[in-house]
Design a protein around this motif. Sequence first.
Motif, short mmCIF file in Angstrom:
data_model
loop_
_atom_site.label_atom_id
_atom_site.label_comp_id
_atom_site.label_asym_id
_atom_site.label_seq_id
_atom_site.Cartn_x
_atom_site.Cartn_y
_atom_site.Cartn_z
N ILE A 130 0.86 -1.18 0.00
CA ILE A 130 0.00 0.00 0.00
C ILE A 130 0.90 1.23 0.00
N GLY A 131 0.58 2.20 -0.84
CA GLY A 131 1.37 3.41 -0.91
C GLY A 131 1.28 4.23 0.38
N SER A 132 2.26 5.11 0.59
CA SER A 132 2.32 5.86 1.85
C SER A 132 1.14 6.82 2.02
N SER A 133 0.65 7.43 0.94
CA SER A 133 -0.49 8.35 1.09
C SER A 133 -1.75 7.57 1.48
N THR A 134 -1.93 6.39 0.92
CA THR A 134 -3.08 5.54 1.29
C THR A 134 -2.93 5.05 2.72
N THR A 135 -1.70 4.73 3.12
CA THR A 135 -1.45 4.28 4.48
C THR A 135 -1.80 5.38 5.49
N LEU A 136 -1.43 6.60 5.20
CA LEU A 136 -1.76 7.71 6.10
C LEU A 136 -3.27 7.95 6.16
N GLU A 137 -3.94 7.79 5.02
CA GLU A 137 -5.40 7.91 5.00
C GLU A 137 -6.04 6.81 5.84
N CYS A 138 -5.51 5.59 5.72
CA CYS A 138 -6.00 4.47 6.55
C CYS A 138 -5.84 4.79 8.03
#
Length: 185
Positions: free
Chosen positions: A60-68
């Motif tokens: 999972i990309g870092s921007s998606t990880t932060l959104e999660c």
Amino acid sequence: MQKHVFLRIVGDLSSSDNYFTQRIDAANKEGISPLAKCTTTMRMLAYGVAADAVDEYIKIGSSTTLECLLRFCKGIIRLYEEVYLRAPTQDDLQRILHVSEMRGFPGMIGSIDCMHWEWKNCPKAWEGQFTRGDKGTTTVILEAVASHDLWIWHAFFGCPGTLNDINVLDRSPVLMMWNRERLRG
């Protein structure tokens, strides 16, 4: 964390927030599963790693990880605040005091514990006040008050490592509140 607790959290988040459901993405492929989103978040919280550190493990990309992470934390607060993230009620205190008295500890609402947690990325300007003498590393103190049934009624994270545990206990908001109430009558 036990598997059934984790799966309950995933299920509760999936039913309350559309973000934690698996959908078809813009490329007409299945998106990230709720299990992967919650696993990513839990790994970040448990190990204190950066968003891009879980990329290789869960893909999972870092921007998606932060959104999660953001949506997970907001969802946990929204779902569980009334039951698990609340101050003790008068009934809770009476129940705890009764059990403590039966066990030979009258007036005890919980056990307090403090632990020093190493702070690897402590800013240089703060290192002096957060350096623990016996270890020679920078630490912050986590203090927690838990009742006999392991219900955590108070947690505070952030005292400088140079404060010894006695100083932390003296400043504990729960203990100060408890002492105020006892002095009133």
